[in-house]
Design an enzyme around this catalytic site. Structure first.
Site, PDB file in Angstrom:
ATOM      1  N   CYS A   2      65.380 122.331 122.283  1.00  0.00           N
ATOM      2  CA  CYS A   2      64.975 122.246 120.882  1.00  0.00           C
ATOM      3  C   CYS A   2      65.500 120.966 120.241  1.00  0.00           C
ATOM      4  O   CYS A   2      66.498 120.406 120.678  1.00  0.00           O
ATOM      5  CB  CYS A   2      65.528 123.431 120.125  1.00  0.00           C
ATOM      6  N   ARG A  27      62.387 115.498 125.063  1.00  0.00           N
ATOM      7  CA  ARG A  27      63.306 116.562 125.459  1.00  0.00           C
ATOM      8  C   ARG A  27      62.568 117.785 125.982  1.00  0.00           C
ATOM      9  O   ARG A  27      63.176 118.690 126.533  1.00  0.00           O
ATOM     10  CB  ARG A  27      64.141 116.995 124.249  1.00  0.00           C
ATOM     11  N   TRP A  74      61.891 124.864 122.111  1.00  0.00           N
ATOM     12  CA  TRP A  74      61.760 125.203 123.539  1.00  0.00           C
ATOM     13  C   TRP A  74      62.145 126.672 123.580  1.00  0.00           C
ATOM     14  O   TRP A  74      63.302 127.035 123.364  1.00  0.00           O
ATOM     15  CB  TRP A  74      62.690 124.317 124.357  1.00  0.00           C
ATOM     16  N   ASN A 100      68.997 125.202 116.663  1.00  0.00           N
ATOM     17  CA  ASN A 100      69.127 125.008 118.109  1.00  0.00           C
ATOM     18  C   ASN A 100      70.270 125.898 118.564  1.00  0.00           C
ATOM     19  O   ASN A 100      71.294 125.966 117.885  1.00  0.00           O
ATOM     20  CB  ASN A 100      69.504 123.564 118.451  1.00  0.00           C
ATOM     21  N   GLY A 101      70.129 126.528 119.712  1.00  0.00           N
ATOM     22  CA  GLY A 101      71.210 127.377 120.222  1.00  0.00           C
ATOM     23  C   GLY A 101      70.736 128.805 120.360  1.00  0.00           C
ATOM     24  O   GLY A 101      69.535 129.087 120.313  1.00  0.00           O
ATOM     25  N   GLU A 481      67.222 123.075 151.132  1.00  0.00           N
ATOM     26  CA  GLU A 481      67.040 122.448 149.819  1.00  0.00           C
ATOM     27  C   GLU A 481      67.453 120.967 149.873  1.00  0.00           C
ATOM     28  O   GLU A 481      66.786 120.108 149.292  1.00  0.00           O
ATOM     29  CB  GLU A 481      67.847 123.231 148.766  1.00  0.00           C
ATOM     30  N   LYS A 485      64.939 117.900 149.008  1.00  0.00           N
ATOM     31  CA  LYS A 485      65.235 116.907 147.957  1.00  0.00           C
ATOM     32  C   LYS A 485      65.075 115.503 148.527  1.00  0.00           C
ATOM     33  O   LYS A 485      64.488 114.625 147.907  1.00  0.00           O
ATOM     34  CB  LYS A 485      66.667 117.053 147.414  1.00  0.00           C
ATOM     35  N   GLU A 488      61.239 114.641 149.379  1.00  0.00           N
ATOM     36  CA  GLU A 488      60.262 114.539 148.291  1.00  0.00           C
ATOM     37  C   GLU A 488      60.463 113.307 147.415  1.00  0.00           C
ATOM     38  O   GLU A 488      59.506 112.803 146.851  1.00  0.00           O
ATOM     39  CB  GLU A 488      60.219 115.801 147.437  1.00  0.00           C
ATOM     40  N   HIS A 504      67.923 125.445 169.982  1.00  0.00           N
ATOM     41  CA  HIS A 504      66.649 125.976 170.480  1.00  0.00           C
ATOM     42  C   HIS A 504      65.522 124.954 170.358  1.00  0.00           C
ATOM     43  O   HIS A 504      64.362 125.327 170.273  1.00  0.00           O
ATOM     44  CB  HIS A 504      66.304 127.270 169.734  1.00  0.00           C
ATOM     45  N   LYS A 603      54.752 118.117 138.657  1.00  0.00           N
ATOM     46  CA  LYS A 603      55.866 118.986 138.260  1.00  0.00           C
ATOM     47  C   LYS A 603      55.484 120.450 138.371  1.00  0.00           C
ATOM     48  O   LYS A 603      56.302 121.292 138.700  1.00  0.00           O
ATOM     49  CB  LYS A 603      56.300 118.634 136.828  1.00  0.00           C
TER      50      LYS A 603
HETATM   51  C1  F6R Z   1      60.981 120.687 144.600  1.00  0.00           C
HETATM   52  C2  F6R Z   1      60.152 121.349 143.620  1.00  0.00           C
HETATM   53  C3  F6R Z   1      59.098 122.270 144.090  1.00  0.00           C
HETATM   54  C4  F6R Z   1      59.048 123.524 143.203  1.00  0.00           C
HETATM   55  C5  F6R Z   1      57.842 124.398 143.562  1.00  0.00           C
HETATM   56  C6  F6R Z   1      57.802 125.653 142.726  1.00  0.00           C
HETATM   57  O1  F6R Z   1      61.936 119.885 144.003  1.00  0.00           O
HETATM   58  O2  F6R Z   1      60.305 121.141 142.447  1.00  0.00           O
HETATM   59  O3  F6R Z   1      59.279 122.648 145.433  1.00  0.00           O
HETATM   60  O4  F6R Z   1      60.235 124.231 143.359  1.00  0.00           O
HETATM   61  O5  F6R Z   1      56.668 123.674 143.350  1.00  0.00           O
HETATM   62  O6  F6R Z   1      57.725 125.354 141.370  1.00  0.00           O
HETATM   63  P1  F6R Z   1      58.070 126.423 140.269  1.00  0.00           P
HETATM   64  O7  F6R Z   1      59.533 126.718 140.384  1.00  0.00           O
HETATM   65  O8  F6R Z   1      57.714 125.786 138.968  1.00  0.00           O
HETATM   66  O9  F6R Z   1      57.262 127.641 140.579  1.00  0.00           O
END
Ligand code: F6R
Length: 608
Positions: A2, A27, A74, A100-101, A481, A485, A488, A504, A603
Site C-alpha cells: 500500500c 510498489r 494492496w 498501511n499496515g 529451487e 533460480k 531462469e 543412479h 511473472k
Molecule cells: C520461478 C517462478 C515460477 C512460479 C510459477 C508459479 O521463480 O516464479 O516457477 O513459481 O510460475 O507461479 P505462481 O506462484 O504465481 O502460481
C-alpha cells in the site's frame, strides 16, 4: 504494497495527489482512491484496478480542494474491490482515513462498534479504524485519532482528514513508514518519499508511536501519548529511481533482502507463542475437516511446487498426515483418485496460474476440500477455494520468485503446526516449533550477510555452463529451487537432485571444475551428505557447501562454504535458500542478464 500520499496547502491538491499515486505504482497495488475536502464537504472517490481508471472518475483540473489524502491499496483483508479500497470513511461521513499496515484486533473492535450500531460497508480492517475515530470524535480530530490508536493492536501508517477541520491532516505511525514533506506554505504526507519528491526534498521522518498534525502553515509532532517531540528536517538525497528500488539495483535483490520483514508480516497475529497455538483466521470454518483429513494433496507449479514439497515433509512430520505434491499441469489431466477426507492445497504467489487453478477445480469437483495458499488477495485461486491463508509478503515484482517461496514455506509450517496441534503434538512441542519459527526472520538477516561471499562465488563460476544442486530431506526441495533460480535468470543449465540419486546416473556428468552446490546443514542426514561431498570431490567437482554456522569440518571438504544460522531441521529451507537466491542473482548479473525480466518468462502464467 500500500502507499499513502496527502497534501495540505494553497495549491490544488488533486493533481498533486494523482501524480503522487502514480509515483507509488511501482510498489504494486490493486485499487486506489482519494478523499478531498471540497468546500468543507468530504468527497471520496475510489476504484478497483489502475490509477488511470480512478483518474477517469475525477475532475482532476477542476477540483478546488487544497486538502486531500490518497492511497494505493494492496489487498490484505477483503478482495481488491472499489468498496474495500481506501480512503475509508465513518458513518457520519465526516472522517476519511488511509492506512498501511494491519489492524490485528479489528474483529474485536468491529464487534464493539457493531454493538454501538455502527454500520460497516467493507470487509477491511481499515474501515474499523475509520469508524472508531468517527465514533470517538468530539470536535478534535487529533484527540479522536490518539484515543482510537490506544485501542489498536497491529501496525499502521495513517493519514486522516475531517470535514469539520478542513485544513488539517492528522498522521500517525507504528511499524509502517510515514514521512512529512515540508514545502513553502504547504505540507505533504507520504509513506514513501517518491510520492512527494517532485515537490520537496525536505522531510521529517516520523518514528514509531509518533503523530503529526499538519496544516498549510504548521507542523506539530508528538508521541501517541501526546508528549511533544521536536523533529529534525532532513534532505532526501536519493533519486526517484533509487527510492523505488530502496537502494537496490533490481527488484529481485530488493525482494531477497525484504524477506525478514516479509516473514514478520506473514506471521504477525498468527503465531501465538504463549499459548503454543497458530491462529489461522482463514481456516476457522474448516478446522474440524482439517483435523479429520486423511490425505493432503499439494498442487502448484515451479517455485510454488518446491514450497509444496517442503510442505509435504512438514505435514507428514508434524501433522502425521499422508501428503503428496503434484505438478498442477499433470494433476489436472490425470484421473486422480480423490478419496473421502482428501484436502487439496493450491499454492500460488499470483493466484492466477492457469494450471494450478484448473487442478484445484478438478480436485474440488471430485469432492476434495479446496484450500489456497496465495499471495495476491482476491485473485482467481483465492476466490475458487473453500478456505485459505494469504502470504502477506507484499507484491513480488521480480519475475524470479524469492520472498513468495519463503512466505509459502512459512505458511505451510504454520498449517502443519495448526493441524499437528489438533492431532497429537503437545503444547510444549508446538511451542518449541513456533519459537523457532518466530526466530526465522532474525536468522534470515544473518543469512543475508553472505551477500558479498555469494557474489564472489557466483562471479568465480559464472562462466560454467552446467551446475548441480544436491540436498537431502528438507534440503532436497531447496536444491531444486536453487537450480531453478540459477537457470531462469542466468540461463545456466542447472539440475537439482536428492543427493542419493546422483549415483543412479547424474554422477556421470561431474567433470573437472563443475560447480556442485551441496546443502549440508546439520540434521538427520548430515553424515550421508558429507559422503556425497566426497563423491563429488573425487570426480573433480567444485563443492560449494551451504552449512550450519559452527560446522568446523566442512571447510576442509568444500571449495567454498556459505554459513547459515542453525534452526530446527524442518525450518532450515527458509534459511538455506537465501544463499542460493544470492548466488543466482549475482551469476545473472555477471553474465549480463536482465535479472527482473528474464527472457521467455512472465511473472504470471495465465495460459497452459
Ligand atoms: C520461478 C517462478 C515460477 C512460479 C510459477 C508459479 O521463480 O516464479 O516457477 O513459481 O510460475 O507461479 P505462481 O506462484 O504465481 O502460481
Amino acid at each position: 504494497m500500500c502507499g499513502i500520499v496527502g497534501y495540505v496547502g494553497q495549491r490544488q491538491a488533486l493533481p498533486l495527489l494523482v501524480e503522487g499515486l502514480k509515483r507509488l505504482e511501482y510498489r504494486g497495488y490493486d485499487s486506489a482512491g482519494v478523499a478531498m475536502m471540497e468546500q468543507n464537504r468530504l468527497s471520496i472517490t475510489k476504484s478497483a484496478g489502475r490509477i488511470s481508471v480512478l483518474e477517469q472518475q475525477l475532475d482532476v483540473d477542476g477540483s478546488t480542494a487544497t486538502t486531500g489524502i490518497a492511497h494505493t491499496r494492496w489487498a490484505t483483508h477483503g478482495a481488491p474491490t472499489e468498496i474495500n479500497a481506501h480512503p475509508h470513511g465513518d458513518a457520519s461521513h465526516r472522517i476519511a482515513l488511509v492506512h498501511n499496515g494491519i489492524i490485528e484486533n479489528y474483529t474485536a473492535l468491529k464487534k464493539y462498534l457493531q454493538q454501538k450500531e455502527v454500520p460497516f460497508v467493507s470487509d477491511t480492517d481499515t474501515e474499523v479504524l475509520a469508524q472508531l475515530i468517527g465514533h470517538l470524535y468530539r470536535g478534535n480530530l487529533e484527540e479522536a485519532v490518539r484515543e482510537a490508536l490506544r485501542d489498536v493492536h497491529g501496525t499502521f501508517g495513517i493519514a486522516v482528514v475531517c470535514a469539520d477541520e478542513p485544513g488539517t491532516i492528522v498522521a500517525a505511525r507504528r511499524g509502517s513508514p510515514l514521512l512529512i514533506g515540508v514545502g513553502q506554505d504547504e505540507y505533504l504526507v507520504a509513506s514513501d518519499a517518491s510520492a512527494i519528491l517532485a515537490h520537496t526534498s525536505q522531510v521529517v521522518y516520523l518514528s514509531d508511536n509518533e503523530m503529526a498534525v499538519i496544516s498549510a502553515d504548521s507542523l506539530h509532532t508528538t508521541t501517541l501519548d501526546a508528549v511533544p517531540v521536536t523533529k529534525e528536517i532532513q534532505e532526501v538525497e536519493w533519486t526517484l529511481d533509487q527510492i523505488e528500488l530502496a537502494g537496490h539495483t533490481h527488484f529481485m535483490e530488493k525482494e531477497i533482502f525484504e524477506q525478514p520483514e516479509a516473514l514478520r508480516n506473514c506471521m504477525r497475529g498468527r503465531v501465538d507463542l504463549a499459548e503454543g497455538k497458530v491462529h489461522l483466521g482463514g481456516f476457522a470454518d474448516v478446522a474440524r475437516e482439517l483435523t479429520r483429513a486423511r490425505r493432503f494433496i499439494m498442487t502448484a507449479c515451479g517455485t510454488a511446487w518446491h514450497a509444496g514439497l517442503v510442505g509435504e515433509y512438514l505435514l507428514e512430520d508434524l501433522g502425521r498426515i499422508p501428503t503428496e505434491v503434484e505438478y498442477a499441469s499433470e494433476f489436472r489431466y490425470r484421473n486422480p483418485v480423490i478419496e473421502y477426507g482428501t484436502v487439496t492445497v493450491a499454492i500460488s504467489q499470483s493466484g492466477e496460474t492457469a494450471d494450478t487453478l484448473a487442478a484445484l477445480g478438478e480436485a474440488r469437483q471430485r469432492g476434495a476440500l479446496a484450500l489456497g495458499v496465495v499471495n495476491v488477495v482476491g485473485s482467481s485461486i483465492a476466490r475458487e477455494t473453500d478456505a485459505g491463508i494469504y502470504l502477506h509478503v507484499g507484491p513480488e515484482i521480480g519475475v524470479a520468485s524469492t520472498k513468495a517461496f519463503t512466505g509459502q514455506v512459512a505458511v505451510l509450517a504454520m498449517i502443519a503446526a495448526f493441524v499437528g496441534r489438533r492431532k497429537h503434538l503437545s503444547q510444549s512441542a508446538t511451542q518449541e516449533f513456533l519459537e523457532a519459527l518466530s526466530q526465522i526472520p532474525d536468522r534470515m538477516e544473518k543469512a543475508l550477510e553472505n551477500n558479498a561471499k555469494a557474489k564472489a562465488i557466483a562471479e568465480a563460476y559464472a562462466d560454467r555452463d552446467n551446475w548441480l544442486y544436491l540436498g537431502r530431506g528438507y534440503q532436497y526441495p531447496v536444491a531444486l529451487e536453487g537450480a531453478l533460480k540459477l537457470k531462469e535468470i542466468s540461463y545456466i543449465h542447472a539440475e537439482g537432485l536428492p543427493a542419493a540419486e546422483m549415483k543412479h546416473g547424474p554422477i556421470a556428468l561431474i567433470s573437472d571444475g563443475m560447480p556442485v552446490v551441496v546443502i549440508a546443514t546439520q540434521g538427520l542426514q548430515y553424515n550421508k551428505i558429507i559422503s556425497n561431498i566426497e563423491e563429488v570431490r573425487a570426480r573433480g567437482g567444485r563443492v560449494i557447501a551451504i552449512a550450519t554456522e559452527g560446522d568446523s569440518q566442512i571447510a576442509n571438504l568444500a571449495s567454498d562454504v556459505l554459513y547459515v544460522p542453525d534452526t530446527l531441521e524442518p525450518l532450515q529451507p527458509m534459511l538455506t535458500v537465501i544463499p542460493l537466491q544470492l548466488i543466482a542473482y549475482h551469476a545473472a548479473i555477471a553474465r549480463g542478464c536482465n535479472v527482473d525480466k528474464p527472457r521467455n518468462l512472465a511473472k504470471s502464467v495465465t495460459v497452459e
